[in-house]
Design a protein around this motif. Structure first.
Motif, mmCIF file in Angstrom:
data_model
loop_
_atom_site.group_PDB
_atom_site.id
_atom_site.type_symbol
_atom_site.label_atom_id
_atom_site.label_comp_id
_atom_site.label_asym_id
_atom_site.label_seq_id
_atom_site.Cartn_x
_atom_site.Cartn_y
_atom_site.Cartn_z
ATOM 1 N N VAL A 133 0.827 -1.131 0.018
ATOM 2 C CA VAL A 133 -0.042 0.004 -0.119
ATOM 3 C C VAL A 133 0.953 1.276 0.205
ATOM 4 C CG1 VAL A 133 -1.672 -0.935 1.169
ATOM 5 C CG2 VAL A 133 -0.171 0.105 2.659
ATOM 6 N N THR A 134 0.420 2.452 -0.285
ATOM 7 C CA THR A 134 0.910 3.853 -0.276
ATOM 8 C C THR A 134 0.093 4.588 0.703
ATOM 9 O OG1 THR A 134 1.738 3.629 -2.569
ATOM 10 C CG2 THR A 134 1.834 5.788 -1.451
ATOM 11 N N LEU A 135 0.844 5.261 1.620
ATOM 12 C CA LEU A 135 0.340 6.013 2.481
ATOM 13 C C LEU A 135 0.564 7.617 2.171
ATOM 14 C CD1 LEU A 135 1.079 4.298 5.885
ATOM 15 C CD2 LEU A 135 -1.209 4.338 4.695
ATOM 16 N N SER A 140 4.032 14.105 1.251
ATOM 17 C CA SER A 140 5.102 13.009 1.147
ATOM 18 C C SER A 140 4.160 11.767 1.269
ATOM 19 C CB SER A 140 5.857 13.074 2.402
ATOM 20 O OG SER A 140 5.129 13.093 3.672
ATOM 21 N N ALA A 141 4.951 10.808 0.629
ATOM 22 C CA ALA A 141 4.389 9.297 0.667
ATOM 23 C C ALA A 141 5.364 8.253 1.083
ATOM 24 C CB ALA A 141 3.808 8.910 -0.714
ATOM 25 N N HIS A 201 13.244 6.620 6.845
ATOM 26 C CA HIS A 201 13.784 5.490 6.125
ATOM 27 C C HIS A 201 13.605 5.985 4.366
ATOM 28 C CE1 HIS A 201 14.885 1.455 5.083
ATOM 29 N NE2 HIS A 201 14.044 1.523 4.247
ATOM 30 N N THR A 202 12.709 6.305 4.109
ATOM 31 C CA THR A 202 12.537 6.613 2.939
ATOM 32 C C THR A 202 13.159 7.752 2.225
ATOM 33 O OG1 THR A 202 9.956 5.706 3.110
ATOM 34 C CG2 THR A 202 10.521 7.071 1.097
ATOM 35 N N ARG A 203 13.130 8.715 3.060
ATOM 36 C CA ARG A 203 14.064 10.068 2.685
ATOM 37 C C ARG A 203 14.880 10.305 3.876
ATOM 38 N NH1 ARG A 203 10.070 14.065 2.617
ATOM 39 N NH2 ARG A 203 11.949 15.662 1.760
#
Length: 427
Positions: A133-135, A140-141, A201-203
């Motif tokens: 899924v994407t939040l 930001s996502a 973690h993502t960015r």
């Protein structure tokens, strides 16, 4: 030769990565820091780099060799390169994000993970399905995983929040994935869960954005996860809970305050002692159980940085390099002004608070005691101590040490059952 969008990822960046590791091995920390890109330089000082390196090498003994780099594309003009470092008592991987100009955008020291994660014995993969899924939260996502039981029915749903640091959705620590253990174990008890990668973690650069706080790191995506679970066919929309581990447990009351539809909280090893004070306590513990792990220079540096957090002069302009862990002043100001127990006490929501008896990071004496004191008059708050468990709720015996986290293990089955039973009883 691999490609990163718009450039060749060949010998130049791989050579740069190897050279950086050689500089670290030779303790040329000033030279490594000179290669930091401005966002990284703003949050990590030369002294902080030296302290982190000394602590990691102290756990593993003398360096015996440098392995072959592994390079992967990340984004346009950016590559992530991992360089294995072989030590006498265990390997280490130096993970670097390097841009096309040869500047370090990120640097992490991670235990080598030669052992792959395996399912816990209490989880049957045939009992559930998993979906990406994407939040989305504002601009930001982040990506996440929805774990849905195959057994029909509408039951509780739980959002899982990892601890402090740039953790992925599984809270990966060496070969271990505590939140994945929980998701799979709870799915086999009929509970739908949603776990997601933290924005840090993502960015990785998110933490260096001026004004960034613990709330920014957790709350927007956690609230989005709650709302997504409420739309799931396997979930009773009025029974969506938030489960936080460590710092995730600390921030869980703030998530519930921001998203009033949260049905209740599950707090696992949620810290209540100010984090910079706890870190000094942890350092003293490690000096006892792992002699030589922390050098006096590292301890002295942290004491100075912690004093700056307590100082009335702390302001948004205080350099991150003068503060613990490279966190910005805005992050520390937010932490300093946040009382998780008082925030939880103001919520009219049931809570389950679990604590490991062998946990040296978040302890019964220093942290759980505050939950107990602040929530003692609440009949809807349940507190259990799992005496044999450490900070990750791995069962064991004797004093817990950082090396325990590098051995393959799983969250205690009793903890999974404790959570599932409480959810069944809380309606």
């Amino acid at each position: 030769m691999r490609k990163v969008v718009g450039m060749e990822l060949g010998s130049t960046l791989v050579t740069t990565a190897t050279t950086i590791v050689e500089m670290l091995r030779d303790e040329h920390f000033d030279e490594v820091a000179a290669l930091f890109a401005p966002p990284l330089r703003a949050v990590v000082s030369t002294d902080a780099l030296r302290a982190a390196w000394t602590a990691e090498i102290g756990k593993r003994g003398p360096i015996t060799g440098i392995g072959e780099p592994d390079a992967k594309p990340v984004d346009a003009g950016l590559a992530r390169i991992g360089v294995p470092l072989h030590c006498e008592h265990g390997d280490l991987t130096v993970l670097m994000s390097i841009d096309e100009g040869g500047l370090l955008q990120g640097l992490q020291l991670a235990p080598a993970t030669s052992t792959a994660w395996s399912p816990p014995p209490y989880a049957d993969p045939a009992a559930f399905t998993e979906h990406e899924v994407t939040l989305d939260a504002g601009s930001s996502a982040v990506a996440g995983t929805l774990t849905r039981p195959t057994e029909p029915g509408s039951r509780a749903g739980v959002v899982l929040l990892p601890g402090g640091g740039p953790f992925d959705r599984d809270e990966t620590s060496g070969p271990n994935k505590p939140l994945k253990d929980l998701a799979w174990g709870l799915a086999c008890r009929g509970v739908t869960t949603l776990r997601f990668d933290k924005i840090t973690h993502t960015r990785r650069e998110a933490a260096s954005v001026p004004g960034f706080t613990m709330s920014d790191e957790y709350v927007p995506h956690a609230a989005a996860a709650v709302r997504l679970l409420q739309r799931e066919s396997t979930v009773d929309s009025e029974r969506v809970f938030v489960l936080g581990h460590s710092m995730g447990g600390k921030v869980a009351p703030r998530v519930a305050a921001a998203e009033p539809s949260v049905a209740g909280l599950l707090i696992l090893a949620g810290d209540t002692q100010p984090m910079h004070h706890a870190a000094m306590r942890v350092a003293r513990h490690l000096a006892t159980v792992v002699p030589g792990l922390l050098g006096q220079d590292a301890v002295d540096l942290f004491v100075r940085q912690a004093a700056n957090v307590d100082s009335p002069g702390l302001s948004p302009a205080t350099p991150a390099a003068d503060l613990p862990f490279g966190f910005s002043a805005s992050y520390w100001l937010d932490l300093r002004g946040y009382d998780p127990v008082a925030t939880a006490a103001a919520l009219d929501k049931p809570m389950l608070i679990l604590q490991g008896g062998r946990d040296y990071q978040v302890t019964v004496e220093d942290d759980l005691s505050r939950w107990q004191a602040g929530l003692s008059d609440r009949p809807d708050v349940t507190i259990h101590v799992h005496a044999a468990d450490d900070h990750l709720f791995f069962p064991g015996a004797g004093p817990s040490t950082p090396s325990d986290y590098e051995k393959p293990d799983h969250v205690d089955r009793a903890v999974v059952d404790d959570i599932a039973d409480w959810l069944d009883e809380t309606r």
